[in-house]
Scaffold this motif. Structure first.
Motif, PDB file in Angstrom:
ATOM      1  N   VAL A   1      11.076   7.744 -13.964  1.00  0.00           N
ATOM      2  CA  VAL A   1      10.932   6.670 -14.939  1.00  0.00           C
ATOM      3  C   VAL A   1      12.094   5.698 -14.810  1.00  0.00           C
ATOM      4  O   VAL A   1      13.103   5.980 -14.168  1.00  0.00           O
ATOM      5  CB  VAL A   1      10.848   7.224 -16.380  1.00  0.00           C
ATOM      6  N   ARG A   2      11.947   4.558 -15.426  1.00  0.00           N
ATOM      7  CA  ARG A   2      12.981   3.522 -15.369  1.00  0.00           C
ATOM      8  C   ARG A   2      14.250   4.008 -16.064  1.00  0.00           C
ATOM      9  O   ARG A   2      14.188   4.829 -16.984  1.00  0.00           O
ATOM     10  CB  ARG A   2      12.463   2.242 -16.001  1.00  0.00           C
TER      11      ARG A   2
ATOM     12  N   ALA B   1       0.835  -1.203   0.000  1.00  0.00           N
ATOM     13  CA  ALA B   1       0.000   0.000   0.000  1.00  0.00           C
ATOM     14  C   ALA B   1       0.875   1.260   0.000  1.00  0.00           C
ATOM     15  O   ALA B   1       0.631   2.197  -0.780  1.00  0.00           O
ATOM     16  CB  ALA B   1      -0.934  -0.008   1.210  1.00  0.00           C
ATOM     17  N   MET B   2       1.899   1.267   0.849  1.00  0.00           N
ATOM     18  CA  MET B   2       2.806   2.418   0.880  1.00  0.00           C
ATOM     19  C   MET B   2       3.556   2.566  -0.443  1.00  0.00           C
ATOM     20  O   MET B   2       3.763   3.685  -0.931  1.00  0.00           O
ATOM     21  CB  MET B   2       3.800   2.284   2.030  1.00  0.00           C
TER      22      MET B   2
ATOM     23  N   VAL C   1       6.849   3.985 -14.045  1.00  0.00           N
ATOM     24  CA  VAL C   1       7.476   4.522 -12.841  1.00  0.00           C
ATOM     25  C   VAL C   1       8.348   3.439 -12.216  1.00  0.00           C
ATOM     26  O   VAL C   1       7.935   2.283 -12.100  1.00  0.00           O
ATOM     27  CB  VAL C   1       6.389   4.997 -11.849  1.00  0.00           C
ATOM     28  N   SER C   2       9.544   3.825 -11.803  1.00  0.00           N
ATOM     29  CA  SER C   2      10.454   2.831 -11.229  1.00  0.00           C
ATOM     30  C   SER C   2      10.559   2.914  -9.715  1.00  0.00           C
ATOM     31  O   SER C   2      11.118   2.012  -9.096  1.00  0.00           O
ATOM     32  CB  SER C   2      11.851   2.979 -11.838  1.00  0.00           C
ATOM     33  N   LEU C   3      10.055   3.980  -9.120  1.00  0.00           N
ATOM     34  CA  LEU C   3      10.203   4.197  -7.670  1.00  0.00           C
ATOM     35  C   LEU C   3       8.905   3.892  -6.965  1.00  0.00           C
ATOM     36  O   LEU C   3       7.889   4.509  -7.283  1.00  0.00           O
ATOM     37  CB  LEU C   3      10.603   5.645  -7.402  1.00  0.00           C
TER      38      LEU C   3
ATOM     39  N   LEU D   1       3.625   5.834  -3.026  1.00  0.00           N
ATOM     40  CA  LEU D   1       4.857   6.459  -3.516  1.00  0.00           C
ATOM     41  C   LEU D   1       4.940   6.396  -5.040  1.00  0.00           C
ATOM     42  O   LEU D   1       5.338   7.368  -5.685  1.00  0.00           O
ATOM     43  CB  LEU D   1       6.083   5.792  -2.884  1.00  0.00           C
ATOM     44  N   ALA D   2       4.549   5.293  -5.624  1.00  0.00           N
ATOM     45  CA  ALA D   2       4.594   5.157  -7.083  1.00  0.00           C
ATOM     46  C   ALA D   2       3.671   6.170  -7.761  1.00  0.00           C
ATOM     47  O   ALA D   2       4.003   6.700  -8.830  1.00  0.00           O
ATOM     48  CB  ALA D   2       4.216   3.737  -7.497  1.00  0.00           C
ATOM     49  N   HIS D   3       2.529   6.460  -7.139  1.00  0.00           N
ATOM     50  CA  HIS D   3       1.584   7.399  -7.744  1.00  0.00           C
ATOM     51  C   HIS D   3       2.052   8.852  -7.657  1.00  0.00           C
ATOM     52  O   HIS D   3       1.666   9.662  -8.490  1.00  0.00           O
ATOM     53  CB  HIS D   3       0.195   7.250  -7.129  1.00  0.00           C
TER      54      HIS D   3
END
Length: 179
Positions: free
Chosen positions: A78-79, A66-67, A96-98, A71-73
């Motif tokens: 980017v990768r 969930a966390m 998204v890579s993070l 963070l991804a949103h």
């Protein structure tokens, strides 16, 4: 610094086929044996009718994901292969890579097993999680910060569950004392 460390690790990729094969396996498939070890440990705990550690580990894994999704949103990172020349050893879609989902899962399982089931197995799984995270950088699909973020999220999720369990235990003790 994140990109420079990525360059240092990923720059070694593509030079030795045997090492690349191991890293590709670790980046893609090693997370499944980690889940298998988790399943065996959970099964052994449930067999002994110790459902609480398994439930706590499950709660930590859900909290970590969930966390990570939050963070991804909010992240726009980017990768690596989308913005830099890299040695990309495995196929992966853009996005998204993070944080790294593989690292988040592996570290959440490792830290959760350590906290709730077995220190020895937790340490072994932490080693496997480190290999998975390193391999994700090696094959060119994550920055080191993505892996670190997954590990930190996993740690925070396990600590969150530990705190909730302790708070519940203290409240339960207070209720018992009143009776």
């Amino acid at each position: 610094m994140n990109y420079h460390l990525f360059e240092l690790i990923n720059g070694a990729a593509g030079r030795r086929d045997g090492v690349d094969d191991l890293m590709e396996f670790a980046a893609t498939w090693l997370v499944y044996p980690v889940f298998a070890v988790l399943a065996v440990l959970a099964g052994l705990s449930l067999r002994r009718r110790q459902w609480q550690p398994v439930a706590q580990l499950g709660a930590a894994l859900v909290a970590a994901f969930a966390m990570a999704q939050v963070l991804a949103h909010v992240s726009n990172q980017v990768r690596p292969f989308q913005s830099h020349p890299v040695h990309q050893l495995i196929a992966h879609g853009p996005g998204v890579s993070l944080p790294s989902d593989h690292a988040t899962a592996a570290f959440a399982i490792a830290f959760g097993v350590y906290a709730f089931l077995s220190h020895r197995w937790g340490l072994a799984l932490t080693g496997a999680a480190l290999v998975i995270g390193f391999a994700r950088i090696w094959v060119g699909v994550h920055y080191p910060g993505d892996v670190l973020a997954g590990a930190v999220i996993a740690l925070l999720a396990v600590l969150e569950v530990l705190t909730a369990v302790r708070m519940y235990a203290v409240r339960g003790d207070r209720r018992y004392e009143r009776i």
